[in-house]
Design an enzyme around this catalytic site. Structure first.
Site, PDB file in Angstrom:
ATOM      1  N   ARG A 156       0.839  -1.202   0.000  1.00  0.00           N
ATOM      2  CA  ARG A 156       0.000   0.000   0.000  1.00  0.00           C
ATOM      3  C   ARG A 156       0.870   1.247   0.000  1.00  0.00           C
ATOM      4  NH1 ARG A 156      -5.145   1.891   3.758  1.00  0.00           N
ATOM      5  NH2 ARG A 156      -3.827   1.459   5.544  1.00  0.00           N
ATOM      6  N   ASP A 438      -4.790   4.389  14.230  1.00  0.00           N
ATOM      7  CA  ASP A 438      -3.925   4.843  13.144  1.00  0.00           C
ATOM      8  C   ASP A 438      -4.509   6.111  12.541  1.00  0.00           C
ATOM      9  OD1 ASP A 438      -6.105   4.031  11.684  1.00  0.00           O
ATOM     10  OD2 ASP A 438      -5.090   2.410  10.619  1.00  0.00           O
TER      11      ASP A 438
END
Length: 546
Positions: A156, A438
């Site tokens: 990613r 996150d």
């Protein structure tokens, strides 16, 4: 082309990454697509401005109706290693070598190798992370399965909104995703393809089918340059923006030769409502800790539509990440409560027809794989076509009822402050109250605080108004609560700085589009790198006492 000197301690890794050939490849990739990256970012601003001025709401596009109404087109079938994607490990920043090694040794089907949400993009972390991926691909780690047998790497890169400050091409800082993607493909693409284990990617924060078309052009160009067959690259697009929810089929269509499917999550997607419509009273999002979950209409319909769209076109549909952490004692009541909670939420996704999802805690991999075995048949659920689903724009734009609690406000402030604190220490995620946090949870946290201040929302507890004064006072209370856990004066000072930066974000007149963009351009964060304050820990990150 200008490139910063290597971070201290990574001279050898830097030399392996930035060879003459890799730099020439990167330069050509960036020069070819840099202008188009700027264009899609400008189009985002233009569309937001139009929505603001007109008061319009998104709907399914009329000029691409022919794509949605054509029953015949399909995405190309994914390779065998992607057919079964029951449980991936999520938010794994590859600069964390020890966790990366444990993931490679785990029974998971895949690893979300994350340079985006779960990663803090310091120069050190990017170089260390990309180099660790190369070592994994070339089997240079001891006691780790061969790349053809290890969990598949789902790489990613950063999203379009991020830039890489340490490289300039033609006098401009380069787009972060092109930096990450280019280095990963140049060093690993051919080898991953030869071992039938990639190259596979996650694409973050895509908002329109035009952005998917740009990624497709990048894939075609890269495959040609590296001598790979068309369709070698496969990518899963994360539908984490409300505008993208209205273009799912078009996004699949643009990437039909390179699609590995679509992914749905909860917090980035929910935060995008504040991003696009947060100043509108009708889109006041209630306390996420009490009133927002995947069972609510706007999220349930989004997931159902994503599964239906993917399976109709032969693409895989994956769900979000279980962020809860299992307690140490497997016989404790808290362990059972966490397991029961994760199981209930993931059964909702399985019953909706998803082909897989992610977990953060490695100890959840096998229980969740057993869940798939018990409740599904075969490698995936592509046969679940969801003919029962009929989703309207109203379904996707229906805000859940509910108010704001003092607990929810405090929790959002804590997550926002602690995320900024983590970034200032070189980490992209942290642990708080039994789960991993996150940039996705930081996004929804700071978005809600901004929106509640903007609309002067009253608390359910005592009718106090969410105001600058209240948020500032609660931030001070949080510092008092947390500073006893800070072992050094420097860490305590960093916490104060993080609280100041959080207040700056939530008190701005105009909503900053992404908290990561704000931080990545902030002098405090940039200077903390140059003075060596941020150092990635090359050990398994300890779970916070919080």
């Amino acid at each position: 082309m200008e490139l910063s000197s290597p971070p201290s301690g990574l001279e050898a890794e830097y030399a392996q990454l930035f060879t003459t050939d890799s730099l020439l490849f990167l330069r050509e990739l960036i020069c070819t697509f840099d202008e188009e990256v700027d264009q899609i970012l400008q189009l985002r601003v233009s569309r937001k401005t139009h929505l603001d001025l007109s008061g319009d709401l998104p709907t399914f596009l009329e000029d691409t109706k022919y794509i949605r109404s054509d029953p015949d087109w399909r995405v190309l079938p994914v390779p065998p290693r992607l057919q079964k994607r029951h449980v991936d490990i999520g938010d794994l920043a590859p600069c964390d070598t020890q966790r990366f090694l444990k993931a490679l040794q785990s029974p998971a089907q895949g690893i979300q190798v994350d340079f985006d949400d779960g990663n803090c993009p310091t120069y050190y972390n990017q170089i260390k992370g990309i180099h660790n991926v190369i070592k994994a691909v070339y089997n240079q780690f001891p006691n780790v399965p061969h790349i053809s047998k290890a969990p598949v790497l789902m790489l990613r890169p950063r999203a379009w909104n991020m830039v890489e400050h340490n490289m300039m091409v033609e006098g401009k800082e380069v787009p972060g995703p092109l930096f990450d993607f280019g280095l990963l493909m140049f060093h690993c693409g051919k080898t991953l393809f030869e071992y039938k284990s990639g190259p596979f990617f996650y694409l973050s924060k895509v908002e329109t089918s035009m952005e998917a078309r740009l990624w497709n052009r990048i894939f075609v160009w890269t495959q040609h340059k590296l001598g790979l067959p068309l369709g070698s690259i496969k990518a899963t697009v994360l539908i984490e923006n409300v505008l993208a929810a209205f273009e799912m089929e078009e996004i699949l269509y643009e990437l039909r030769d390179h699609s590995a499917g679509l992914n749905c999550g909860i917090w980035d997607y929910s935060a995008s409502f504040v991003n696009k419509f947060g100043h509108r009273q009708a889109f006041l999002l209630p306390d996420r800790s009490k009133y927002v979950n995947m069972e609510k209409r706007f999220l349930r319909c989004y997931m159902d539509l994503l599964v239906q769209t993917c399976h109709r076109r032969g693409a895989l549909a994956t769900g979000g990440m279980a962020a809860l952490l299992l307690p140490q004692d497997p016989h404790s009541d808290s362990y059972r409560r966490v397991t029961d909670s994760v199981t209930r939420l993931k059964l909702l996704e399985i019953s909706a027809g998803v082909d897989g999802f992610m977990v953060y805690d490695l100890n959840l991999i096998e229980p969740m794989q057993k869940l798939f075995t018990l409740h599904t048949e075969g490698d995936n659920q592509l046969h679940q076509l969801r003919h029962d689903v009929s989703v309207t724009p109203d379904d996707l734009l229906s805000m859940p009822a509910g108010g704001v609690t003092l607990y929810g406000l405090k929790h959002n402030i804590a997550v926002g402050v602690l995320f900024i604190d983590a970034w200032l220490s070189g980490k992209g995620h942290f642990f708080y109250r039994g789960q991993v946090e996150d940039s996705a949870t930081a996004e929804i946290s700071r978005s809600q605080v901004w929106q509640w201040i903007r609309h002067q929302t009253q608390l359910e507890d005592d009718s106090r108004v969410v105001s600058r004064r209240l948020v500032t006072d609660l931030s001070k209370d949080l510092i008092v609560e947390l500073r006893t856990l800070r072992p050094s004066l420097r860490e305590e000072q960093r916490l104060h700085t993080a609280a100041d930066m959080f207040l700056e974000v939530v008190l701005k007149r105009h909503f900053p589009e992404f908290i990561t963009t704000f931080l990545n351009q902030d002098h405090t964060f940039l200077s903390s790198q140059s003075t060596g304050q941020t150092e990635a820990q090359d050990t398994d990150m300890q779970r916070s006492k919080l």
